[in-house]
Scaffold this motif. Sequence first.
Motif, short mmCIF file in Angstrom:
data_model
loop_
_atom_site.label_atom_id
_atom_site.label_comp_id
_atom_site.label_asym_id
_atom_site.label_seq_id
_atom_site.Cartn_x
_atom_site.Cartn_y
_atom_site.Cartn_z
N ASN A 20 -25.42 -18.58 -64.96
CA ASN A 20 -24.34 -19.39 -65.04
C ASN A 20 -23.07 -18.81 -64.71
O ASN A 20 -21.99 -19.59 -64.21
CB ASN A 20 -24.28 -20.18 -66.35
CG ASN A 20 -25.42 -21.32 -66.54
OD1 ASN A 20 -24.89 -22.53 -66.25
ND2 ASN A 20 -26.47 -21.19 -67.17
N LYS A 21 -22.90 -17.53 -65.22
CA LYS A 21 -21.65 -16.85 -64.84
C LYS A 21 -21.45 -16.65 -63.52
O LYS A 21 -20.30 -16.83 -62.82
CB LYS A 21 -21.97 -15.37 -65.39
CG LYS A 21 -20.47 -14.60 -65.59
CD LYS A 21 -20.51 -13.42 -66.31
CE LYS A 21 -19.28 -12.64 -66.59
NZ LYS A 21 -18.49 -13.26 -67.57
N ALA A 22 -22.87 -16.52 -62.70
CA ALA A 22 -22.69 -16.32 -61.11
C ALA A 22 -22.16 -17.76 -60.70
O ALA A 22 -21.43 -17.83 -59.65
CB ALA A 22 -23.77 -16.05 -60.71
N ILE A 23 -22.81 -18.74 -61.28
CA ILE A 23 -22.53 -20.15 -60.69
C ILE A 23 -20.94 -20.47 -60.69
O ILE A 23 -20.31 -20.84 -59.76
CB ILE A 23 -23.40 -21.12 -61.24
CG1 ILE A 23 -24.92 -20.95 -60.74
CG2 ILE A 23 -22.77 -22.73 -61.08
CD1 ILE A 23 -25.69 -21.78 -61.53
N ARG A 24 -20.42 -20.11 -61.78
CA ARG A 24 -18.95 -20.46 -62.23
C ARG A 24 -17.97 -19.54 -61.74
O ARG A 24 -16.89 -19.90 -61.38
CB ARG A 24 -18.78 -20.30 -63.54
CG ARG A 24 -19.58 -21.51 -64.42
CD ARG A 24 -19.70 -21.24 -66.01
NE ARG A 24 -20.50 -22.39 -66.50
CZ ARG A 24 -20.20 -23.10 -67.29
NH1 ARG A 24 -18.53 -23.18 -67.67
NH2 ARG A 24 -20.98 -24.13 -67.83
N ALA A 25 -18.61 -18.50 -60.92
CA ALA A 25 -17.79 -17.46 -60.21
C ALA A 25 -17.49 -18.01 -58.74
O ALA A 25 -16.89 -17.55 -57.86
CB ALA A 25 -18.45 -16.10 -60.11
N GLY A 26 -18.22 -19.07 -58.42
CA GLY A 26 -18.29 -19.88 -57.23
C GLY A 26 -19.15 -19.28 -56.11
O GLY A 26 -19.08 -19.53 -54.94
#
Length: 219
Positions: A20-26
């Motif tokens: 989820n952190k990677a997704i939210r980083a774009g």
Amino acid sequence: MSEKVVVIYSGGMDSYTVLNKAIRAGYEVYALSFNYGQRHVKELQVAEQVCNSLNIAHKIVDISTINQLIGGSSLTDDIDVPEGHYEEESMKSTVVPNRNMILLSLAVGYAVSLKANKVFYGAHSGDHAIYPDCRPEFVKKMDDVCRIANYEEIEIVCPYLNNSKIDILTDGLKMGLDYSETWTCYNGREKACGKCGACQERLEAFALNNAQDPLSYEA
């Protein structure tokens, strides 16, 4: 276009937070899960459900035949899973020989084929006591070699390498993540056992975050 990355995603709470952190980083995320012959596939089922709900690319790769070569772990062989905290000597029986080197190598090959330039995985400081392939010196050496192993340079990224599971959960709760979408227990029964090292560390993280674990426990 978004930058492509591969995330090694087990279905557990650490890799769920990294995902989820990677997704939210774009990033354009490609999740990669492995059946390496672990005692149960409940984590993998959870991982598949999460990726479907997030509508992201996900592969589950069966590499279970490697157990012909790398036995001796209570996570893959018919050996009782020890109870107690991760820092206890008995927890060393949960080490799967060379697991992360193997998984990272496969993930890097996948990244090259996708023209991605990063591979994320969820090593953290709570693993350092018993898992050599989660320690900073291992990650540094793997990063070094994965930058030169192909014509394309691949970076190994561990966002929580120097953080505890408590810190990971703190970050995930700030992101509003739903940890009912994870499975941590080394046993694959209907409810988490509450006694193995993975459960103990998870419960400790929730307690120290003054939060309620949404999973049901046998004990």
